[in-house]
Design an enzyme around this catalytic site. Structure first.
Site, PDB file in Angstrom:
ATOM      1  N   ARG A 106      -4.605  26.064  -2.858  1.00 45.32           N
ATOM      2  CA  ARG A 106      -4.226  24.712  -2.424  1.00 45.32           C
ATOM      3  C   ARG A 106      -2.924  24.825  -1.660  1.00 45.32           C
ATOM      4  O   ARG A 106      -1.954  25.406  -2.156  1.00 45.32           O
ATOM      5  CB  ARG A 106      -4.038  23.773  -3.615  1.00 45.32           C
ATOM      6  CG  ARG A 106      -3.272  22.495  -3.226  1.00 45.32           C
ATOM      7  CD  ARG A 106      -3.183  21.456  -4.310  1.00 45.32           C
ATOM      8  NE  ARG A 106      -4.475  20.805  -4.492  1.00 45.32           N
ATOM      9  CZ  ARG A 106      -4.639  19.631  -5.107  1.00 45.32           C
ATOM     10  NH1 ARG A 106      -3.598  18.985  -5.605  1.00 45.32           N
ATOM     11  NH2 ARG A 106      -5.829  19.104  -5.243  1.00 45.32           N
ATOM     12  N   HIS A 133     -10.691  18.757   1.856  1.00 48.00           N
ATOM     13  CA  HIS A 133     -10.682  18.842   0.386  1.00 48.00           C
ATOM     14  C   HIS A 133     -12.141  19.004  -0.081  1.00 48.00           C
ATOM     15  O   HIS A 133     -12.733  18.090  -0.664  1.00 48.00           O
ATOM     16  CB  HIS A 133     -10.039  17.572  -0.182  1.00 48.00           C
ATOM     17  CG  HIS A 133      -9.613  17.681  -1.617  1.00 48.00           C
ATOM     18  ND1 HIS A 133      -9.740  18.834  -2.368  1.00 48.00           N
ATOM     19  CD2 HIS A 133      -9.059  16.748  -2.453  1.00 48.00           C
ATOM     20  CE1 HIS A 133      -9.287  18.616  -3.594  1.00 48.00           C
ATOM     21  NE2 HIS A 133      -8.877  17.365  -3.669  1.00 48.00           N
ATOM     22  N   GLN A 136     -13.460  18.380  -3.758  1.00 50.48           N
ATOM     23  CA  GLN A 136     -13.503  16.935  -4.044  1.00 50.48           C
ATOM     24  C   GLN A 136     -14.823  16.335  -3.534  1.00 50.48           C
ATOM     25  O   GLN A 136     -15.416  15.455  -4.174  1.00 50.48           O
ATOM     26  CB  GLN A 136     -12.309  16.244  -3.369  1.00 50.48           C
ATOM     27  CG  GLN A 136     -12.244  14.745  -3.597  1.00 50.48           C
ATOM     28  CD  GLN A 136     -11.801  14.361  -5.000  1.00 50.48           C
ATOM     29  OE1 GLN A 136     -10.795  14.839  -5.485  1.00 50.48           O
ATOM     30  NE2 GLN A 136     -12.569  13.498  -5.652  1.00 50.48           N
ATOM     31  N   ASP A 229      -7.733   6.331  -0.501  1.00 48.91           N
ATOM     32  CA  ASP A 229      -6.854   7.424  -0.935  1.00 48.91           C
ATOM     33  C   ASP A 229      -5.424   6.916  -0.775  1.00 48.91           C
ATOM     34  O   ASP A 229      -5.189   5.889  -0.119  1.00 48.91           O
ATOM     35  CB  ASP A 229      -7.118   8.658  -0.049  1.00 48.91           C
ATOM     36  CG  ASP A 229      -6.265   9.875  -0.403  1.00 48.91           C
ATOM     37  OD1 ASP A 229      -5.742   9.937  -1.535  1.00 48.91           O
ATOM     38  OD2 ASP A 229      -6.134  10.767   0.462  1.00 48.91           O
ATOM     39  N   CYS A 270     -10.098   9.597  -4.887  1.00 52.44           N
ATOM     40  CA  CYS A 270      -9.946  10.975  -5.368  1.00 52.44           C
ATOM     41  C   CYS A 270      -8.898  11.082  -6.470  1.00 52.44           C
ATOM     42  O   CYS A 270      -8.931  12.020  -7.267  1.00 52.44           O
ATOM     43  CB  CYS A 270      -9.607  11.893  -4.205  1.00 52.44           C
ATOM     44  SG  CYS A 270      -8.173  11.359  -3.250  1.00 52.44           S
ATOM     45  N   ARG A 315     -15.198  16.675 -11.015  1.00 52.04           N
ATOM     46  CA  ARG A 315     -14.471  17.782 -10.356  1.00 52.04           C
ATOM     47  C   ARG A 315     -14.741  19.089 -11.113  1.00 52.04           C
ATOM     48  O   ARG A 315     -14.922  20.141 -10.514  1.00 52.04           O
ATOM     49  CB  ARG A 315     -12.956  17.510 -10.349  1.00 52.04           C
ATOM     50  CG  ARG A 315     -12.490  16.282  -9.581  1.00 52.04           C
ATOM     51  CD  ARG A 315     -12.780  16.359  -8.104  1.00 52.04           C
ATOM     52  NE  ARG A 315     -12.332  17.606  -7.511  1.00 52.04           N
ATOM     53  CZ  ARG A 315     -11.059  17.927  -7.226  1.00 52.04           C
ATOM     54  NH1 ARG A 315     -10.109  17.044  -7.429  1.00 52.04           N
ATOM     55  NH2 ARG A 315     -10.744  19.090  -6.693  1.00 52.04           N
TER      56      ARG A 315
END
Ligand code: CP
Ligand code: NVA
Length: 328
Positions: A106, A133, A136, A229, A270, A315
């Protein structure tokens, strides 16, 4: 389907069939976990988890999934390694390849995770970059498929900063799976034209579509999924709050938006989300700008239509599928 040895850097690299395979595997692993049936055939293997930005969900998902599969994990935090400071990405990739069977990364630019994957001899998984991402996306697709029973023709509207990792990734995911993606935001926050064109081409093959609009009523009417988001992402300077609040406040997800979408609509995010002033940053921004909510109202976040915590759990199941499928 054989994905052994493959990197997982962005959904653009995967066919709809491969994405469906990963979703099916995640559903199977989730079912087994719920029934208490262990799937730990990766015993004795180890994965490295590099986080140059902070995380709750992604880190926990990788750690729990790896442990469930029988593997060991090593967490490298944003400050505690040589990466990028004393040691190049190429050298790091070759060092870690000698000790681990997979590497999660990440960080900032997508080119960094691509570089890591180029030099690593083991699969590299993107745990979020500025641009994409992808883990996700698998969780989101699984959550949508569990709720509606299918993905094809689902209408998903994304509100907020659609130029960043979440807007980009959702547009790609929808195009790949034959879904209808709408970015509903002010035009300066539309995704980059090149990616929009690429997604329109993919959607033309899958029966999906890509729409950009700044009209909230038209953009959310009849949507099955309303997605948003945070307005300011990790790594962005504090100064951008002023322009974001000004530009994106008309695109806050509230009761009117959900009612306009219709009773079938679900709300997704998310996470983490600013839906009240109960966090440090939330309280600070609230005081500075005189607002009580940001991208989503507390009412919508806490409503029956909100699937954010199911999404967060997924996730783990989807990241487990990615590791199980790609580790050789
Ligand atoms: N959604 C997500 O990636 O959350 P974290 O930043 O907590 O990992
Ligand atoms: N756009 C957000 C997503 C967090 C999961 C960020 O990059 O901070």
């Amino acid at each position: 389907m054989d994905l052994k040895g493959r990197d997982f850097l962005k959904l653009l690299d995967f066919t709809p069939e491969e994405i469906t395979y990963l979703l099916d595997l995640a559903a199977e692993l989730k079912d087994k976990k719920k029934k208490g049936i262990p799937v730990d055939d990766l015993r004795g293997k180890n994965v490295a988890l590099i986080f140059e930005k902070t995380s709750t969900r992604t880190r926990c998902a990788f750690e729990v999934a790896a442990h469930d599969l029988g593997m060991g994990t090593t967490y490298l935090d944003p400050t505690g390694s040589q990466i990028g400071k004393k040691e190049s990405i190429a050298d790091t990739a070759r060092v870690l390849s000698g000790m681990f069977e997979g590497i999660e990364y990440r960080g900032f630019g997508q080119e960094i995770v691509e570089e890591l994957a180029k030099y690593a001899k083991v699969p590299v998984w993107n745990g979020l970059t500025n641009e994409f991402h992808p883990t996700q996306m698998l969780a989101d697709l699984l959550t949508i498929r569990e709720h509606f029973g299918y993905l094809k023709d689902i209408r998903l509207t994304y509100m907020g900063d659609a130029r960043y990792n979440m807007g980009n990734s959702l547009m790609v995911a929808c195009a790949k799976m034959g879904m209808h993606f709408t970015a509903c935001t002010t035009p300066e926050y539309f995704p980059a034209k090149e990616l929009v064109d690429q997604c329109k081409e993919i959607a033309a093959q899958t029966g999906g579509s890509v729409t950009l609009t700044d009209d909230v009523t038209a953009g959310t009417k009849g949507a099955d999924v309303i997605y948003t988001d945070v307005w300011v992402s990790m790594g962005e300077p504090d100064e951008v709050w002023t322009e974001r609040i000004k530009a994106l406040s008309p695109y806050r997800v509230n009761r009117t938006v959900m009612d306009n979408a219709g009773p079938q609509a679900i709300f997704m995010h998310c996470l983490p989300a600013f839906h009240d002033l109960k966090t440090k940053i939330g309280a600070h921004i609230g005081e500075r700008f005189g607002i009580t909510e940001m991208e989503v109202t507390d009412e919508v976040f806490e409503s029956e239509q909100s699937l954010v915590f199911e999404e967060a759990e997924n996730r783990m199941h989807t990241i487990k599928a990615v590791m199980a499928a790609t580790i050789a």
